[in-house]
Design an enzyme around this catalytic site. Structure first.
Site: not given
Ligand code: IPE
Ligand code: IPE
Ligand code: MG
Length: 237
Positions: A16, A33, A127
């Protein structure tokens, strides 16, 4: 080092913070990303050497479709690129790849690439890498319930005989040991519908660092912290 099943050590990661990483640099979220995918490559390379036998990465949740289409399209493009370009290298390194999550809503070419990658690496013994894609923990449990109900309706299963092992065995991720350690980056402290059933006794570690910045060194620090934890599984020993 693990816990659950002897000889296994399963680390699950909620990758995240890509969007915030990019925002802090004045970049579009998609760039976060892009560098997040680089971090995933780095951690996959480091995991086996760090004693991890099973690595599960949360790549896209069943709720992430709510994001703008350009962002969703970019994430799917990254995934396509990963499946096209990285699988040969994973195979050379004896990595076994599997994908969990609902496949129906994914583009047919992505599903085909996933199936090819799983077939190619199925007999590898290194792995065990799992990517959670269009994954939701509740959807997983609902799928297990549906399957068991169908078995019962067909007369192949006695409802009174359903126990925890039956449910665990009916989960689409039944081939994986339960995670020993959950790592979530970005400072958020929640599960966000990841492996709900499987995390009953996972140790949780929340790292104050955005995913694109997460390094092999950070993984080593996390694993060292895990080793100091006192896992009891309800006992008091
Ligand atoms: C969880 O992260 C999903 C992934 C890392 C793929 P999100 O960013 O979507 O989760 P919330 O919205 O903060 O709970
Ligand atoms: C995690 O990073 C990647 C996915 C959920 C695909 P985010 O896109 O959720 O990044 P933040 O949480 O908005 O910073
Ligand atoms: Mg996120």
């Amino acid at each position: 080092m693990g816990g659950g099943i002897a000889g296994t050590f399963h680390v699950a990661i909620i990758m995240d913070g890509n969007g915030r990483w990019a925002r802090h640099r004045g970049l579009p979220r998609t760039m976060g990303h892009y560098f997040g995918a680089e971090a995933a490559r780095r951690i996959v390379r480091a995991a086996a050497g760090a004693g991890v036998t099973h690595l599960t990465l949360f790549g896209f949740s069943s709720e992430n479709w709510r994001r703008p289409k350009v962002e969703v399209d970019y994430l799917m493009g990254l995934l396509r690129g990963y499946l096209r370009k990285d699988v040969a290298g994973l195979h050379e390194n004896n990595v076994r790849l599997s994908v969990i999550g609902t496949r129906e809503e994914l583009a047919p070419d992505i599903v085909r690439l996933m199936e090819q990658a799983e077939a190619l690496t199925a007999r590898n013994t290194g792995l065990y890498l799992t990517i959670a894609l269009n994954y939701g923990g509740r959807a997983d449990i609902a799928a297990a319930a549906r399957h068991l109900a169908q078995e019962a309706a067909a007369g192949r299963l006695d409802p009174a005989a359903i126990d925890e092992a039956t449910v665990a065995g009916a989960l689409p991720s039944a081939h994986l040991p339960d995670p020993d350690l959950l790592i979530r980056t970005s400072g958020e402290q929640r599960i966000s519908n990841f492996l709900l059933w499987q995390m009953a006794y996972a140790e949780m570690l929340f790292v104050d660092r955005y995913w694109p910045d997460f390094t092999a060194e950070d993984l080593a620090v996390a694993l060292a912290a895990f080793k100091r934890r006192d896992r009891r599984f309800g006992g008091n020993v």
